[in-house]
Design a protein around this motif. Sequence first.
Motif, PDB file in Angstrom:
ATOM      1  N   ALA A   1       0.835  -1.213   0.000  1.00 47.27           N
ATOM      2  CA  ALA A   1       0.000   0.000   0.000  1.00 47.27           C
ATOM      3  C   ALA A   1       0.868   1.261   0.000  1.00 47.27           C
ATOM      4  N   PHE A   2       2.002   1.136   0.685  1.00 45.92           N
ATOM      5  CA  PHE A   2       2.900   2.282   0.771  1.00 45.92           C
ATOM      6  C   PHE A   2       3.569   2.580  -0.570  1.00 45.92           C
ATOM      7  N   LYS A   3       3.832   1.567  -1.359  1.00 44.95           N
ATOM      8  CA  LYS A   3       4.598   1.767  -2.594  1.00 44.95           C
ATOM      9  C   LYS A   3       3.775   1.546  -3.858  1.00 44.95           C
ATOM     10  N   PHE A   4       2.479   1.267  -3.726  1.00 39.17           N
ATOM     11  CA  PHE A   4       1.680   0.882  -4.874  1.00 39.17           C
ATOM     12  C   PHE A   4       1.592   1.981  -5.923  1.00 39.17           C
ATOM     13  N   LYS A   5       1.345   3.183  -5.469  1.00 38.61           N
ATOM     14  CA  LYS A   5       1.140   4.280  -6.418  1.00 38.61           C
ATOM     15  C   LYS A   5       2.367   4.555  -7.256  1.00 38.61           C
ATOM     16  N   ALA A   6       3.538   4.397  -6.660  1.00 36.81           N
ATOM     17  CA  ALA A   6       4.779   4.737  -7.367  1.00 36.81           C
ATOM     18  C   ALA A   6       5.211   3.668  -8.359  1.00 36.81           C
ATOM     19  N   LEU A   7       4.521   2.550  -8.365  1.00 34.72           N
ATOM     20  CA  LEU A   7       4.922   1.448  -9.254  1.00 34.72           C
ATOM     21  C   LEU A   7       4.378   1.662 -10.660  1.00 34.72           C
ATOM     22  N   LYS A   8       5.106   1.061 -11.600  1.00 36.96           N
ATOM     23  CA  LYS A   8       4.622   1.041 -12.972  1.00 36.96           C
ATOM     24  C   LYS A   8       3.441   0.086 -13.070  1.00 36.96           C
TER      25      LYS A   8
ATOM     26  N   LEU B   1      -5.489  -0.289   0.809  1.00 38.86           N
ATOM     27  CA  LEU B   1      -5.082  -0.860  -0.466  1.00 38.86           C
ATOM     28  C   LEU B   1      -6.285  -1.001  -1.403  1.00 38.86           C
ATOM     29  N   PHE B   2      -7.476  -1.272  -0.831  1.00 33.19           N
ATOM     30  CA  PHE B   2      -8.687  -1.347  -1.638  1.00 33.19           C
ATOM     31  C   PHE B   2      -8.923  -0.026  -2.371  1.00 33.19           C
ATOM     32  N   ASP B   3      -8.777   1.059  -1.615  1.00 35.50           N
ATOM     33  CA  ASP B   3      -8.999   2.363  -2.230  1.00 35.50           C
ATOM     34  C   ASP B   3      -7.965   2.628  -3.317  1.00 35.50           C
ATOM     35  N   LEU B   4      -6.710   2.261  -3.050  1.00 36.04           N
ATOM     36  CA  LEU B   4      -5.675   2.478  -4.057  1.00 36.04           C
ATOM     37  C   LEU B   4      -5.968   1.671  -5.327  1.00 36.04           C
ATOM     38  N   VAL B   5      -6.356   0.431  -5.133  1.00 34.00           N
ATOM     39  CA  VAL B   5      -6.648  -0.418  -6.287  1.00 34.00           C
ATOM     40  C   VAL B   5      -7.897   0.075  -7.005  1.00 34.00           C
ATOM     41  N   ASP B   6      -8.880   0.556  -6.229  1.00 36.01           N
ATOM     42  CA  ASP B   6     -10.101   1.069  -6.836  1.00 36.01           C
ATOM     43  C   ASP B   6      -9.801   2.287  -7.694  1.00 36.01           C
ATOM     44  N   GLY B   7      -8.863   3.063  -7.223  1.00 35.69           N
ATOM     45  CA  GLY B   7      -8.461   4.212  -8.031  1.00 35.69           C
ATOM     46  C   GLY B   7      -7.687   3.790  -9.258  1.00 35.69           C
TER      47      GLY B   7
ATOM     48  N   THR C   1     -12.350  -0.547 -18.043  1.00 32.92           N
ATOM     49  CA  THR C   1     -12.991  -1.864 -17.912  1.00 32.92           C
ATOM     50  C   THR C   1     -11.938  -2.962 -17.766  1.00 32.92           C
ATOM     51  N   LYS C   2     -10.892  -2.866 -18.544  1.00 31.68           N
ATOM     52  CA  LYS C   2      -9.845  -3.893 -18.494  1.00 31.68           C
ATOM     53  C   LYS C   2      -9.196  -3.933 -17.130  1.00 31.68           C
ATOM     54  N   ARG C   3      -8.927  -2.722 -16.556  1.00 33.23           N
ATOM     55  CA  ARG C   3      -8.293  -2.693 -15.240  1.00 33.23           C
ATOM     56  C   ARG C   3      -9.246  -3.183 -14.164  1.00 33.23           C
ATOM     57  N   LYS C   4     -10.554  -2.862 -14.320  1.00 32.49           N
ATOM     58  CA  LYS C   4     -11.524  -3.363 -13.340  1.00 32.49           C
ATOM     59  C   LYS C   4     -11.546  -4.886 -13.346  1.00 32.49           C
ATOM     60  N   ALA C   5     -11.559  -5.407 -14.526  1.00 29.26           N
ATOM     61  CA  ALA C   5     -11.565  -6.876 -14.618  1.00 29.26           C
ATOM     62  C   ALA C   5     -10.332  -7.480 -13.974  1.00 29.26           C
ATOM     63  N   ALA C   6      -9.223  -6.731 -13.999  1.00 31.66           N
ATOM     64  CA  ALA C   6      -7.981  -7.249 -13.420  1.00 31.66           C
ATOM     65  C   ALA C   6      -7.969  -7.133 -11.900  1.00 31.66           C
ATOM     66  N   VAL C   7      -8.646  -6.113 -11.319  1.00 32.44           N
ATOM     67  CA  VAL C   7      -8.501  -5.864  -9.881  1.00 32.44           C
ATOM     68  C   VAL C   7      -9.677  -6.365  -9.074  1.00 32.44           C
ATOM     69  N   TRP C   8     -10.814  -6.685  -9.670  1.00 33.12           N
ATOM     70  CA  TRP C   8     -11.964  -7.127  -8.894  1.00 33.12           C
ATOM     71  C   TRP C   8     -11.684  -8.340  -8.009  1.00 33.12           C
TER      72      TRP C   8
END
Length: 1648
Positions: free
Chosen positions: A198-205, A249-255, A260-267
């Motif tokens: 969660a701490f490093k998620f945003k900075a990742l590619k 982390l849920f909020d980060l992933v939700d953002g 649609t493709k990303r939603k399908a990947a993170v749900w």
Amino acid sequence: MAAHRPVEWVQAVVSRFDEQLPIKTGQQNTHTKVSTEHNKECLINISKYKFSLVISGLTTILKNVNNMRIFGEAAEKNLYLSQLIILDTLEKCLAGQPKDTMRLDETMLVKQLLPEICHFLHTCREGNQHAAELRNSASGVLFSLSCNNFNAVFSRISTRLQELTVCSEDNVDVHDIELLQYINVDCAKLKRLLKETAFKFKALKKVAQLAVINSLEKAFWNWVENYPDEFTKLYQIPQTDLAECAEKLFDLVDGFAESTKRKAAVWPLQIILLILCPEIIQDISKEGFDENNINKKLFLDSLRKALAGHGGSRQLTESAAIACVKLCKASTYINWEDNSVIFLLVQSMVVDLKNLLFNPSKPFSRGSQPADVDLMIDCLVSCFRISPHNNQHFKICLAQNSPSTFHYVLVNSLHRIITNSALDWWPKIDAVYCHSVELRHMFGETLNKAMQGCGAHPAIRMAPSLTFKEKVTSLKFKEKPTDLETRSYKYLLLSMVKLIHADPKLLLCNPRKQGPETQSSTAELITGLVQLVPQSHMPEIAQEAMEALLVLHQLDSIDLWNPDAPVETFWEISSQMLFFICKKLTSHQMLSSTEILKWLREILICRNKFLLKNKQADRSSCHFLFLCGVGCDVPASGNSSQMSMDHDELLRTCVPGASLRKGKGNSSMDSTAGCSGTPPICRQAQTKLEVALYMFLWSPDTEAVLVAMSCFRHLCEEADIRCGVDEVSVHNFLPNYNTFMEFASVSNMMSTGRAALQKRVMALLRRIEHPTAGNTEAWEDTHAKWEQATKLILNYPKTKMEDGQAAESLHKTIVKRRMSHVSGGGSIDLSDTDSLQEWINMTGFLCALGGVCLQQRSSSGLATYSPPMGPVSERKGSMISVMSSEGNVDTPVSRFMDRLLSLMVCNHEKVGLQIRTNVKDLVGLELSPALYPMLFNKLKNTISKFFDSQGQVLLTDSNTQFVEQTIAIMKNLLDNHTEGSSEHLGQASIETMMLNLVRYVRVLGNMVHAIQIKTKLCQLVEVMMARRDDLSFCQEMKFRNKMVEYLTDWVMGTSNQAADDDVKCLTRDLDQASMEAVVSLLAGLPLQPEEGDGVELMEAKSQLFLKYFTLFMNLLNDCSEVEDENAQAGGRKRGMSRRLASLRHCTVLAMSNLLNANVDSGLMHSIGLGYHKDLQTRATFMEVLTKILQQGTEFDTLAETVLADRFERLVELVTMMGDQGELPIAMALANVVPCSQWDELARVLVTLFDSRHLLYQLLWNMFSKEVELADSMQTLFRGNSLASKIMTFCFKVYGATYLQKLLDPLLRIVITSSDWQHVSFEVDPTRLEPSESLDENQRNLLQMTEKFFHAIISSSSEFPSQLRSVCHCLYQATCHSLLNKATVKEKKENKKSVVSQRFPQNSIGAVGSAMFLRFINPAIVSPYEAGILDKKPPPRIERGLKLMSKILQSIANHVLFTKEEHMRPFNDFVKSNFDLARRFFLDIASDCPTSDAVNHSLSFISDGNVLALHRLLWNNQEKIGQYLSSNRDHKAVGRRPFDKMATLLAYLGPPEHKPVADTHWSSLNLTSSKFEEFMTRHQVHEKEEFKALKTLSIFYQAGTSKAGNPIFYYVARRFKSGKMAQQLPTLATVTKDLGSILSTYMTALNCL
């Protein structure tokens, strides 16, 4: 070392582990596998104390192995196996890591081990065919590593995340992030992971973010599955810090999910993160929820909408399905009682989820990924755990018209439900037992389609959505990859078999079914599994089928086969399975036959457990089982008992049909009844199992041999259990029980090698005594394969060249299979040592077991020498004729022996020497003793072909090679005292063969090879004489004399002038071997010159003695001369001197033996040497004389009475009696003498035995044999047999006086009395005179008959004691037959009356019948010829006597007149006297007078009888030897009597007078023994006057004339007339009779 230098010791263990890896040692065998496992266990235990050293060493090994360069498929496989071994060892060492491991160790693990492990985790993307297996193993290592070293692994992951936050590249390496999928994660570790990501998620590619999303999801499931209690506790006591990390982390992933493709990947990850927040789920389920959670609420709504198909995107629908399945799966780890909110959430989605995933009309599919199947399995399992009784989806998957994918999903879901039931609230599989029928039907359909696809049948059409190409990537089925449908059915079949393995009850359950139906369904299930075992093209399924069958044979499973009749059903079904598998094994239709045999051993163990359980629980319920097959003799021929069972036949026999039992145990006994037909299946299965185990004994695979031997133990255990129930002998079930137990005991011993194990196997095979269907069929099947392999070997390499590449590829495919398989393919490669070794093993097997099969052939009618004691037409076949023709009988054993002998001269370019050597060794050392007679006969027949019709030797290289091989074989055979060899060596004579060997070798010349062969033959002769007591010699003395004549010709002495020292040494070796053989031959050998040379016997023997004695003296002189030369030459020839010393010693022994056995003819030639002028010659003679004195030479042979003494010993030998009352020489003579000489033989035997007080023993042996051969009472003593003639002679000699006293007064009254002068006795109306009255004649005949009859029955007190013995013996013999049914104890306790009654009801009648027929009636009918009357009676009296004899004979026979009408009026008289006659017969036959009380009338033995005995023995000497060797009881008697007889006959020489048949003597009635009759009638021999007269030797017979006639001597000067008149008053009374006798002899002499 371990205590004092632990580091070095650990390093040594690690080094040994490294050296024994497959990459270093090559392909593994049983020994290397065991060694590798031992090394693994050793390192795992050491790691508990020296963790760092072990892990460091293993890491180094792994690194070195990974860096190896390999070439070829075999090397690649060995590399893969080595890596798996190292990784498995590392995993177990790390799992047991001590808690006090230092920080330094963690650093070492991260720096050294982790990179190597990561290498395997990433190889799947590099195309490595073994990547999946290696990755699974490496993931296990990483999991164990992270248990105690989480910080080190987490540090690597965290470092990589930090690196990726500052990385500007789009394509980055995310391998280290993927380590999250494999590490051990508990609640605390999961918090750290969530917090870090969660701490490093945003900075990742984006690539890294997707990798984190995917890996975190798998990390979550690692936690839930490994620590389910922590997850469950989360819903009991929510953890705020974990929920905060998850929410963040849920909020980060939700953002992150912008498209649609990303939603399908993170749900899927989002639903998991939401599950980690139980309070949020509780909140959003309410109508008024916190606004901070609105994005969670929207997420769930979107999820429901997409799941219902309203999401507008297929991609979202698939992702929603995945997320919902994750939700359902997670909810199963939560107890309903803890939190029901999540279950409400599940229920709101599960209906749509099921409709999406389990829609037959529109199967769910995301493409070609196997994840579809995994998703459906997770869903099905989760739904079952949530609501086990809502089984609508089960019915959909079970439906026959549903896609095969649904079937596969259902089966794997059930397997997971069975194998994974970690939580208490998860429902058990028994809720699905109600669907057993449908599952069995599915199994049957899948099996049929899979088997059809493997054959020529077209593949079954199936739904196009079924894709298993990537599923179970480790499976490597051997079929074309394009055959997708067949592969799909195989995968489904594999899963179903695994399901049976996991819970057999699931397919065995038959709710509300009757016993027959239950048994039928069980039989179908087991039949299907059995069919899969031999399927070599799908080995994984075959292996699983074996495991499933093993589980089905567990105790609790067998009870479900048919609860109504478990034991009967077990026997029928399990026996069918055993039969089928063993049949496949024996036909070599299984590649992994050794593994299948191991599995079969486990099956046998399970079977015995079940039998033991039922034996202890309820003996009555399983009684039929243990009787099954007992006493049913399975046909000897393997073909007659084989059942060719394919799948349909196996199914038919396993599944009860119309004859199925209607109740408990009704038809079980039907299968055991009627043993004359097809044996019951349990017996067939046991037979086929025996065949399989026998045939594995010749496998080149040592492990297979040991496993087969161990299986014999379980076969014996089964027999123990079965005989324990029925209280019968264990040998009724297993005749060779004892040998089987020895096989089992040997299987536990460590063998020194393959050769030593085979030698032990063959030794045990030779100990098998009883022929059974199993060992006979095994021998015949092995023989067929041996013949095929032999042809291929002899045709190699021609066969291989003709077969071309196809044969070579076939060989490569099955290079590790048995050679029989290769042979079946028409090719063999002799470069493969296993191929030739298997042929050698088969040869040894056939040699060792062949004797039992030969016994099987003859067991139906035991071949014995049946005596010719009746007319030729009534005689039974004799062993002599059997043995002489045995070589022509075309049996498998005979054909094998013929082929084996032909291989003795095999000249194959590549393996000829090996074949010849092995055949020689196997025949000489491993051949069953029962085959010795056949071998001797075949060798004799073969060698006899080496001579032409004129007896000239046909000298060829092949013949010489055969002779040399024969010599080696015979020497090995006689040298090797194999158990049981003594019993069979003497069943065939080797005289002819040995003489032909010598005749052949004589013409070989004096070349080096010829000298070597002669030396070996001499050594064979020496060994032969050492086994003399066990061998059979028909004309031993003649044979040994001939051998001495031949071998002495080879003694060369100084006549050999060869310049070559090596040749001289060989010549001296030949001299030595020849003399050693001659020494053994001359021991106790009387010289026997050739017959017909016209020289007097003693003179010929003397000349022959002189010849040999001179030869030996010359040889001694040669030795002395050469010794002198060697002494002058110095010490250069010490070896030769030692040879000469030994030769001289042998020569002295030969002279001693020669003189010892021939003192009478040789002392005159040798005595002069004691006064020889040469000192050395005198010393030699003294040495010889000393030795013969030490040997105990009998100088009595020099006495004047030597000839009489020898004849006396000959009589003693013939009358010799054994321990059991047998008469070996006498009975042998009786059985071989031609019938034309029986009268003479009867006279001789009776005379001799009575003189020795042994007449009763002679009669007992003769009468017993006659009774044994008789078919009925009516034929007893009616034929012209030797026993009948002996009886007649006894009656004549011993009963003459009795008949005279009894009949003379009666006859004279009838003839001379006036009352009988004109009386007629004719009762035949057709022969009456006109003046005669029939009634009056009948009264006359009745009156005379009554007078005679009463006189006879009143004379019992006057009945001679000798005849009482005859009648008593006859009574006992007819009462009791031979000891064919008696116990040993009864035999010993009943010496005279033998048990096992044969004609008990008519026994005394046989005595009366014989006595009147052979004794009384002949004297009544012909009184003049019997010597009772001086002249013949008138014809009318003769007619009356004849009619009276008929009446008397009817009384004696206990029968009435039926055929002759004119005799019927006398039936009343006959019948009224039955009892009187019976009492008379009992009176004379019931008591036997003691030997001392009997008046032995014939104690005087005339020279004529002794000479006749000599002639009979001499002329039939060879036949007597054959009889004694072939007779069933010859071992009880031994060879010593025959040896003594042969020696005596050799000393006596041939009969010196012409045979009776060749002279005018034959015209005279000399066989009536009038002199003996005269002596008997007057009882002269008991009088003192006779004894005194005999001592004076006034009149006696001795020697013969030149014409061969006996010479009588009368010494007149010894006759003092005055004295004689006073001392011998009886002499005057017998002068008339004596003169008559002498005149008869003089008349005979004048005729000559």
